[in-house]
Each structure stands twice: as structure tokens, then as C-alpha cells.
Design an enzyme around this catalytic site. Structure first.
Site, PDB file in Angstrom:
ATOM      1  N   GLY A   1       6.710   7.272  -0.625  1.00 21.98           N
ATOM      2  CA  GLY A   1       7.523   8.207   0.348  1.00 21.98           C
ATOM      3  C   GLY A   1       8.596   6.771   0.383  1.00 21.98           C
ATOM      4  O   GLY A   1       9.804   7.441   0.895  1.00 21.98           O
ATOM      5  N   LYS A   2       7.805   5.968   1.700  1.00 25.07           N
ATOM      6  CA  LYS A   2       8.610   5.467   2.402  1.00 25.07           C
ATOM      7  C   LYS A   2       9.504   4.311   1.302  1.00 25.07           C
ATOM      8  O   LYS A   2      10.400   4.047   1.714  1.00 25.07           O
ATOM      9  CB  LYS A   2       7.458   4.221   3.062  1.00 25.07           C
ATOM     10  CG  LYS A   2       7.019   5.149   4.054  1.00 25.07           C
ATOM     11  CD  LYS A   2       6.163   4.187   5.516  1.00 25.07           C
ATOM     12  CE  LYS A   2       5.116   5.197   6.118  1.00 25.07           C
ATOM     13  NZ  LYS A   2       4.236   5.446   5.939  1.00 25.07           N
TER      14      LYS A   2
ATOM     15  N   PRO B   1       1.950   7.483  -1.825  1.00 26.82           N
ATOM     16  CA  PRO B   1       2.651   8.182  -2.725  1.00 26.82           C
ATOM     17  C   PRO B   1       4.250   7.342  -2.717  1.00 26.82           C
ATOM     18  O   PRO B   1       5.262   8.323  -4.254  1.00 26.82           O
ATOM     19  CB  PRO B   1       2.637   9.421  -3.234  1.00 26.82           C
ATOM     20  CG  PRO B   1       2.635   9.703  -1.543  1.00 26.82           C
ATOM     21  CD  PRO B   1       1.974   8.537  -1.316  1.00 26.82           C
TER      22      PRO B   1
ATOM     23  N   ASP C   1      -2.959  -6.087  -6.112  1.00 26.53           N
ATOM     24  CA  ASP C   1      -4.358  -6.041  -5.238  1.00 26.53           C
ATOM     25  C   ASP C   1      -3.616  -7.171  -3.366  1.00 26.53           C
ATOM     26  O   ASP C   1      -2.723  -8.355  -3.592  1.00 26.53           O
ATOM     27  CB  ASP C   1      -4.766  -7.129  -5.492  1.00 26.53           C
ATOM     28  CG  ASP C   1      -6.358  -7.139  -4.213  1.00 26.53           C
ATOM     29  OD1 ASP C   1      -6.088  -6.959  -2.634  1.00 26.53           O
ATOM     30  OD2 ASP C   1      -7.442  -7.297  -4.243  1.00 26.53           O
TER      31      ASP C   1
ATOM     32  N   ASP D   1       2.247  -0.317   5.950  1.00 25.77           N
ATOM     33  CA  ASP D   1       2.257   0.924   6.377  1.00 25.77           C
ATOM     34  C   ASP D   1       0.676   0.363   5.812  1.00 25.77           C
ATOM     35  O   ASP D   1       0.501   1.359   4.776  1.00 25.77           O
ATOM     36  CB  ASP D   1       2.875   1.970   6.160  1.00 25.77           C
ATOM     37  CG  ASP D   1       2.440   3.455   6.437  1.00 25.77           C
ATOM     38  OD1 ASP D   1       2.519   3.242   7.709  1.00 25.77           O
ATOM     39  OD2 ASP D   1       1.895   4.424   5.709  1.00 25.77           O
TER      40      ASP D   1
ATOM     41  N   CYS E   1      -1.164   5.678  10.750  1.00 22.97           N
ATOM     42  CA  CYS E   1      -0.712   7.283  10.765  1.00 22.97           C
ATOM     43  C   CYS E   1      -1.597   7.358  11.585  1.00 22.97           C
ATOM     44  O   CYS E   1      -2.189   8.934  11.438  1.00 22.97           O
ATOM     45  CB  CYS E   1      -0.632   7.635  10.087  1.00 22.97           C
ATOM     46  SG  CYS E   1      -1.397   8.123   8.525  1.00 22.97           S
TER      47      CYS E   1
ATOM     48  N   CYS F   1       0.799  -1.463  -0.153  1.00 13.64           N
ATOM     49  CA  CYS F   1       0.329   0.093  -0.556  1.00 13.64           C
ATOM     50  C   CYS F   1       0.947   1.180   0.319  1.00 13.64           C
ATOM     51  O   CYS F   1       0.933   2.255   0.708  1.00 13.64           O
ATOM     52  CB  CYS F   1      -0.967  -0.037   1.492  1.00 13.64           C
ATOM     53  SG  CYS F   1      -2.039  -1.428   1.042  1.00 13.64           S
ATOM     54  N   ALA F   2       1.732   1.244  -1.074  1.00 13.29           N
ATOM     55  CA  ALA F   2       3.202   2.160  -1.055  1.00 13.29           C
ATOM     56  C   ALA F   2       2.690   3.914  -1.293  1.00 13.29           C
ATOM     57  O   ALA F   2       3.206   4.450  -0.895  1.00 13.29           O
ATOM     58  CB  ALA F   2       4.599   2.072  -1.778  1.00 13.29           C
TER      59      ALA F   2
END
Length: 435
Positions: free
Chosen positions: A258-259, A256, A304, A321, A373, A253-254
């Protein structure tokens, strides 16, 4: 005729409240339109301010409405007018009232002109009675009562109040320096030459907290890929993977991305970071961000994450995340205040399913990070504890003791409180698959 800037704010507020749009996305889109000619600062302040303070504003308005059922457009207009009176010193009180009345024409609620005029002028005649110290804390800090009770139960009253306080105001601009192209010191000096102050983030080695409050596209080195925007809590999360050159890491679930980019930088862009997301447009966003930074080890993939792919190779580390209720980023997404407690409960179940599937890609001896978050034990500690109880092949991987200064450290789990550091509210749980 109503001021075009206020008309725009009214339209954006209605869009957020009726279509559940993301506040930052629709505002940025509106400000970039060729026909926009107003003050971006004023529009942003009024738009975010009303979203952020709506619970407080409604509490102040309640005695003047006496239980009357008010349609959403009229309530929005009253909130905008009251916010200008209470919080925008640059706006004369008379202008706030007159422009609110004109907005009734824009919104085609002509019959409400008298109500809006009467409520706001009475508030002024009575000396603008606003006494937040006499309100319940959740009203004073514009937080849903159920969320205040949740935080009070999870972390205690003092911390709950501090979390509500931290949810007000605009967040800082924090960037991660692309050390493949420039050193952190050299980039900070280039910013200083442009009058932008850069303060090193305390807990991440290549993060900088900027005094700059506008868009970052005009900063030195943006086009060249010297940096990208990323909150320090997210940077910390990626660093705790302790990724090394040559490894293969999965980022679930990356978007945009950043990680994924932070992981690539930890690996000195040597190895592979498979950066997965469900939606093609989000995968493309990851690709664009990695391309601007020149990070070839980031490899975006549409996937998916709820579907197990038995032929997919195992990874040295998997970063989950996952989608969450977002209570740690209220200052970035003030519209979260409109969400219900049930939203978080539904997400907790999804998070467990995603953990169940993607933990299977961790090789023996590899690292699994579960992060959100949000600030909710149901979505955070409860899920992490459930996972270890149901997956004996994994063990807790303790986090550095000095991180306790950031919030609540519980061995392998860290809850970052936004009032304790320079980043957003965040949760990180680190585990290792047994050999």
C-alpha cells in the site's frame, strides 16, 4: 445440532487462539468458501465481538465460575453465549443459551453442557447484571491491564482511556484513489451513484472514507484499478516522504504494498519504488496489487532487510515501516489483546537492527522515515531517539505543525491517536541524511 454459523465462529476463534492466525485473514477466507450460506454480517459480528470483548466477558463470567479451571473450548463457548446476550439484540436470550449448549456437542466437551446451561441461565435469572461503569477501565474496555498501564504511563490516564475506547468497534473502510486513472472527485461521484457515501480524509488529499462496510471488489472501478484500500494514517506516512517524479525510493518490509503504491502515486508513477519483502508470497502480493493499479514504477523485490547489500545503489528516500506490536490497530486485529508485553520488547530490538542496516541506503540529503502501527514509546520515540543519538550523520526533519491535531507532535515525530483523526494509531519519525 448447533447452528452452522455459530459452529464456524467457534472454529475460527479456536484457530486464532491456538494457532495465532490473523483474524481478518481466516474470516475472509471462510466467508469466501463456496459452501458458506449463512449471514456474513452475523458471523463477522460474533467472531470479532468475542475477540474484542473477551476481557470484559471473562470479568462478567468470573463470579459464576468461582475460580473453576475451565478448558479453552468451554470458555470460548461461554464467551460466545454471553456476547450474544449482552451485545447482539437480534438474538433471543433463549437461543443464545440453547445454541451454546449445542456447541458443547460440536466441541466434544459433552460434560460441560450442564455448566454452560447453568451459568448462562443464572445470568439471565439475575437480570443480566452488567455494569461496565463499576469495572476498572481496562476491564470495561476489554484491554489487557498491562497495556492500559503502558498507555497511562506514556500518554496519561485520559488519553489511555480514549485509546481503549477507540480500540472497540469495526474500523472504517478508507481508500486511496489512483489519480493516474481517475480524479478523486470523479471516483467519489461514481460511488455516490451506487449509494456509497465518500467523505474526503482530512489529512490526505486523495483518501476517501466510505460508508460501505462490505467487500470492495464490487465497488465501481475495482477491476480497473481506480482505487485500493489503505488507512489514512498509512497514506499520511507515505505522503510525508514528499517523493518527487524521477526519484528512487526504497520501501522496506513493504507487503502488501500500500505505501509503495502511495509513493508511486506521489511521484506520478515516474521513477522507481523498490518494494522489498522477505517472503516470496508477499512479494507476489505486492506485484499483483501494483499490476491491478497499473503502477509500473513499483518494482517488487525479495530481500532480507537485515542483510546489508553493499552494491545496492543509494536511494533518495527510504521508508522503514517495520514489524511492530500493532497496538494502534486493535480494532482491526482484536487478537492482539492476547499478546504479551514481552512481544513488544523483542520487536524493539528487531526494529533497531532493521533501522541500522537500511538507513545506510539513504543518499546524502535524502529522507529516512521510521514508522510503526503501534502506540508504545519503547518501539517508537525511544527507537527514533536512539537512532539519532547513534547516527550523527542524520538530523531530525520537522513535520508540519498542523499535524498536532492528530495526536502528539514532537518536532520530527508524530504519534497519531485513533480518536483524534480518521485513521489508525500510528507513529512516524522523519529524518534527513546530512549533505
Amino acid at each position: 445440532m448447533a447452528d452452522p454459523q455459530r459452529k464456524l465462529v467457534f472454529r475460527l476463534l479456536e484457530q486464532v487462539r491456538t494457532r495465532q492466525s490473523y483474524s481478518n485473514l481466516i474470516l475472509n477466507h471462510a466467508l469466501r468458501q463456496p459452501d458458506f450460506s449463512g449471514s456474513a454480517g452475523f458471523v463477522s459480528a460474533l467472531f470479532y465481538g468475542v475477540l474484542e470483548r473477551q476481557i470484559t466477558l471473562d470479568a462478567v463470567l468470573a463470579p459464576y465460575l468461582k475460580g473453576k479451571k475451565i478448558d479453552l473450548p468451554v470458555r470460548t463457548i461461554l464467551q460466545m453465549g454471553l456476547y450474544q446476550i449482552l451485545f447482539l439484540d437480534s438474538v433471543p436470550d433463549a437461543a443464545a443459551v440453547n445454541e451454546s449448549v449445542q456447541l458443547c456437542v460440536t466441541a466434544k466437551v459433552f460434560s460441560a453442557k450442564g455448566l454452560v446451561n447453568g451459568v448462562l441461565r443464572r445470568f439471565l435469572r439475575e437480570g443480566k447484571p452488567f455494569h461496565p461503569e463499576q469495572m476498572p477501565p481496562w476491564q470495561a474496555y476489554s484491554c489487557p491491564q498491562w497495556l492500559y498501564r503502558l498507555w497511562k504511563g506514556d500518554y496519561g490516564k485520559e488519553t489511555a482511556v480514549q485509546l481503549m475506547q477507540a480500540g472497540l468497534g469495526r474500523p472504517p473502510v478508507t481508500v486511496r484513489v489512483n489519480t493516474q486513472k481517475i480524479s478523486t472527485r470523479a471516483f467519489a461521484l461514481s460511488l455516490q451513484e451506487q449509494g456509497v457515501k465518500a467523505i474526503p480524509c482530512r489529512w490526505v488529499k486523495d483518501g476517501l472514507l466510505l460508508s460501505h462496510t462490505g467487500g470492495v471488489e464490487g465497488l465501481p472501478g475495482f477491476a480497473e484499478g481506480w482505487f485500493y484500500v489503505q488507512d489514512s494514517s498509512s497514506q499520511l506516512c507515505a505522503s510525508l516522504m514528499e517523493a518527487k517524479p524521477g526519484q528512487q525510493i526504497y520501501d522496506i518490509c513493504a507487503a502488501p504494498g500500500g505505501k509503495s503504491c502511495a509513493l508511486a502515486l506521489e511521484m506520478k508513477d515516474q521513477g522507481r519504488v523498490l518494494s522489498f519483502d522477505l517472503y516470496p508470497q508477499k512479494v507476489e502480493l505486492i506485484r499483483q496489487n501494483a499490476a491491478r493499479l497499473g503502477l509500473g514504477s513499483v518494482q517488487p523485490r525479495q530481500w532480507d532487510a537485515l542483510v546489508w547489500e553493499k552494491d545496492r545503489p543509494l536511494a533518495d528516500g527510504v521508508l522503514c515501516d517495520l514489524p511492530c506490536s500493532g497496538y494502534g490497530v486493535l480494532r482491526r486485529k482484536p487478537e492482539i489483546r492476547q499478546h504479551s508485553r514481552e512481544d513488544g520488547a523483542a520487536l524493539a530490538d528487531l526494529q533497531r537492527k532493521l533501522l541500522e542496516v537500511n538507513s545506510r541506503y539513504v543518499r546524502p540529503g535524502g529522507t529516512l522515515i521510521y514508522s510503526t502501527c503501534t502506540l508504545s514509546r519503547q518501539e517508537n520515540q525511544d527507537n527514533a531517539n536512539w537512532f539519532l543519538q547513534t547516527h550523527p550523520e542524520f538530523a531530525p526533519l520537522p513535520l508540519p505543525e498542523e499535524l498536532e491535531e492528530l495526536g502528539l507532535l514532537e518536532g520530527h515525530m508524530l504519534t497519531v491517536f485513533p480518536h483524534r483523526g480518521d485513521g489508525d494509531g500510528f507513529f512516524i519519525a522523519r529524518m534527513r541524511r546530512k549533505e
